[in-house]
Design a protein around this motif. Structure first.
Motif, short mmCIF file in Angstrom:
data_model
loop_
_atom_site.label_atom_id
_atom_site.label_comp_id
_atom_site.label_asym_id
_atom_site.label_seq_id
_atom_site.Cartn_x
_atom_site.Cartn_y
_atom_site.Cartn_z
N UNK A 26 0.83 -1.21 0.00
CA UNK A 26 0.00 0.00 0.00
C UNK A 26 0.86 1.25 0.00
N UNK A 27 1.91 1.28 0.82
CA UNK A 27 2.77 2.45 0.88
C UNK A 27 3.55 2.63 -0.41
N UNK A 28 3.97 1.53 -1.03
CA UNK A 28 4.69 1.63 -2.30
C UNK A 28 3.81 2.30 -3.36
N UNK A 29 2.53 1.97 -3.37
CA UNK A 29 1.62 2.61 -4.31
C UNK A 29 1.39 4.07 -3.99
N UNK A 30 1.33 4.39 -2.71
CA UNK A 30 1.07 5.78 -2.30
C UNK A 30 2.24 6.70 -2.63
N UNK A 31 3.48 6.23 -2.51
CA UNK A 31 4.60 7.11 -2.83
C UNK A 31 4.67 7.38 -4.33
N UNK A 32 4.17 6.46 -5.13
CA UNK A 32 4.09 6.72 -6.57
C UNK A 32 3.03 7.77 -6.85
N UNK A 33 1.91 7.66 -6.15
CA UNK A 33 0.80 8.60 -6.35
C UNK A 33 1.10 9.98 -5.78
#
Length: 255
Positions: free
Chosen positions: A182-189
């Protein structure tokens, strides 16, 4: 809960969720919900619905749209939120938990208070309940009027902070592996939100993925330098040094 605006504007009650059919009514529901329990003058409402170019019939149209919303609320949420006309304008009068915006804000406050008192499990529960209220962007499917755009910007920031708070408390509770994806996706966003990167470094390190945690920090350094011309904060640098030394310290506090 009766009035929903964290996503497509709607009224919910009696086991039914109904979206106003007319675009202007959806916009009106959205601005009333965003500013629940505050009087909105007629001129302000007209500017929200017809910025700069109101029709001659604007005041009559507003009254017609309000009547439609009143019928919808009376049908699905009798005794709940209602639209009140006062000398200062129109008010969506509602208890805090009857509008998703104010319920979200209450749950976030509750979660932070619980965390401050060391009740991490209860804090995580409150913050989860707050975050899941978001079904999409504020007023999804309807244009956001300029008069409430600052309010929407604040709400979106509050949502991201709540997500970060939830990740932080879940990290403290030991849910490291569950957080990584989840955090990996959020830092991309949201690549410029350093706290998300720091939480990802902490989650990776706590999951025994030290080399990946160090690589993520390296990417953060590149992003901040390229986009803002700055270095990571002292809190992030301290975490990096701890992980670099032995990989055991997975704390990821605030700036």
């Amino acid at each position: 809960m009766a009035v929903l605006v964290l996503g497509r504007p709607a009224v919910r009650g009696r086991g039914v969720t109904r979206h106003p059919a007319r675009r202007m009514v959806r916009i009106l529901l959205g601005v009333l919900a965003i500013r629940a329990n505050r009087a909105l003058p007629l001129e302000w409402v007209i500017d929200a619905l017809w910025p700069g170019k109101p029709p001659a019939s604007a005041a009559a149209n507003v009254r017609s749209h309000l009547a439609e919303l009143r019928r919808l609320l009376a049908d699905l949420a009798p005794g709940g939120p209602c639209i009140v006309t006062s000398r200062d304008g129109y008010v969506l009068a509602a208890a805090p938990d009857a509008v998703d915006v104010t319920r979200f804000q209450r749950l976030v406050r509750e979660g932070r208070e619980l965390r401050a008192h060391g009740e991490d499990a209860a804090a995580a529960h409150s913050l989860e309940r707050a975050v899941v209220l978001w079904r999409g962007p504020v007023m999804a499917g309807a244009p956001v009027p300029d008069v409430v755009r600052p309010d929407v910007t604040v709400l979106e920031e509050q949502r991201l902070c709540a997500i970060e708070d939830l990740a932080e408390v879940r990290l403290a509770l030991g849910f490291h592996a569950d957080l990584v994806a989840a955090l990996a996706g959020l830092v991309v966003e949201h690549p410029l939100r350093e706290r998300l990167w720091r939480l990802l470094v902490g989650a990776l390190a706590a999951s025994g993925r030290r080399s990946e945690a160090l690589a993520v920090y390296g990417r953060l350094v590149q992003v901040l330098d390229a986009e803002l011309g700055v270095e990571p904060s002292a809190a992030t640098t301290s975490l990096y040094e701890s992980v670099r030394r032995d990989g055991r310290d997975a704390g990821a506090g605030r700036d």
